[in-house]
Design a protein around this motif. Structure first.
Motif, PDB file in Angstrom:
ATOM      1  N   TYR A 140       0.846  -1.207   0.000  1.00 20.34           N
ATOM      2  CA  TYR A 140       0.000   0.000   0.000  1.00 20.34           C
ATOM      3  C   TYR A 140       0.876   1.249   0.000  1.00 20.34           C
ATOM      4  CZ  TYR A 140      -3.337   3.521   1.492  1.00 20.34           C
ATOM      5  OH  TYR A 140      -4.094   4.674   1.569  1.00 20.34           O
ATOM      6  N   LYS A 141       1.885   1.256   0.865  1.00 17.34           N
ATOM      7  CA  LYS A 141       2.762   2.428   0.962  1.00 17.34           C
ATOM      8  C   LYS A 141       3.514   2.662  -0.351  1.00 17.34           C
ATOM      9  CE  LYS A 141       6.311   4.707   3.606  1.00 17.34           C
ATOM     10  NZ  LYS A 141       5.646   5.964   3.450  1.00 17.34           N
ATOM     11  N   LEU A 142       4.086   1.614  -0.916  1.00 19.03           N
ATOM     12  CA  LEU A 142       4.855   1.773  -2.148  1.00 19.03           C
ATOM     13  C   LEU A 142       3.985   2.276  -3.297  1.00 19.03           C
ATOM     14  CD1 LEU A 142       7.120  -1.416  -2.044  1.00 19.03           C
ATOM     15  CD2 LEU A 142       7.849   0.952  -1.705  1.00 19.03           C
ATOM     16  N   VAL A 143       2.764   1.741  -3.411  1.00 20.04           N
ATOM     17  CA  VAL A 143       1.903   2.083  -4.544  1.00 20.04           C
ATOM     18  C   VAL A 143       1.124   3.374  -4.298  1.00 20.04           C
ATOM     19  CG1 VAL A 143      -0.076   1.318  -5.924  1.00 20.04           C
ATOM     20  CG2 VAL A 143       1.731  -0.301  -5.339  1.00 20.04           C
ATOM     21  N   LYS A 144       0.413   3.447  -3.180  1.00 19.29           N
ATOM     22  CA  LYS A 144      -0.498   4.566  -2.953  1.00 19.29           C
ATOM     23  C   LYS A 144       0.190   5.812  -2.411  1.00 19.29           C
ATOM     24  CE  LYS A 144      -4.193   2.598  -4.420  1.00 19.29           C
ATOM     25  NZ  LYS A 144      -4.791   3.040  -5.666  1.00 19.29           N
ATOM     26  N   GLU A 145       1.213   5.645  -1.604  1.00 16.85           N
ATOM     27  CA  GLU A 145       1.879   6.817  -1.033  1.00 16.85           C
ATOM     28  C   GLU A 145       3.122   7.224  -1.814  1.00 16.85           C
ATOM     29  OE1 GLU A 145       2.510   6.518   3.163  1.00 16.85           O
ATOM     30  OE2 GLU A 145       0.416   5.990   3.535  1.00 16.85           O
TER      31      GLU A 145
END
Length: 197
Positions: A140-145
């Protein structure tokens, strides 16, 4: 910064030894790379050293910067390898296990009006992100943030883009369930004006 601006800075560093352009790249990527490194090595000082070492090596080989098509991906992979080397030297595992990663996802920062209207909701959303399984949270962090593509995140974590997609879907489902709980749909049936049920 967009891709063209990054590419222009890479060229300035590679062709003109432009230290200011290099500092701009460093500042642009440092925080997300540092957070990624901390999630692997678990020690802030070590993570700082690793990211700085990666950038020192980039500076040392700056003539090759124009050959790197995706600098962000290149930096993430370099940081991952440096982290794994560090962990191996400490005698721990040599393979990146996303279930062992513990990343801190950025919290949503509301405006003053949002605070009045939705602070409770924002806290619940942030809590649901934090409660995601470790692998799901790092994806989630790598893709969305951090804005990486599914393919890029997959390359960094050695998983398929489809697996990345599944983790994102699970994360969104978890977050949406929090929103759904706060905004339940009305139970009464909907009728069009002038139409009898």
């Amino acid at each position: 910064m967009n891709d063209k601006e990054i590419q222009a800075l890479q060229e300035q560093v590679a062709l003109s030894d432009d230290q200011q352009a290099f500092k701009t790249l460093f500042k642009h990527y440092y925080t997300t790379l540092f957070q990624f490194a901390v999630s692997i090595v678990k020690v802030r000082e070590s993570a700082e050293e690793i990211v700085e070492d990666v950038f020192i090596k980039v500076w040392d080989k700056r003539r090759n910067l124009t050959e790197i098509a995706n600098l962000r991906l290149y930096l993430y992979v370099a940081v991952k390898h440096h982290c794994l080397n560090h962990v191996t030297r400490r005698g721990n595992t040599t393979e990146l296990d996303p279930d062992q990663l513990d990343v801190v996802c950025a919290e949503l920062v509301p405006s003053p009006e949002d605070l009045l209207v939705a602070s409770e909701l924002l806290q619940r959303v942030n809590r649901s992100i934090h409660e995601l399984p470790p692998k799901c949270r790092i994806v989630y962090k790598l893709v969305k943030e951090n804005g990486l593509s599914y393919k890029e995140a997959g390359e960094i974590l050695n998983i398929s883009p489809r697996t990345v997609e599944n983790h994102i879907a699970a994360a969104i489902k978890k977050i949406a369930s929090v929103l759904d709980a706060d905004f339940p749909l009305p139970r009464k049936s909907f009728t069009l004006p002038g139409v009898k049920n």
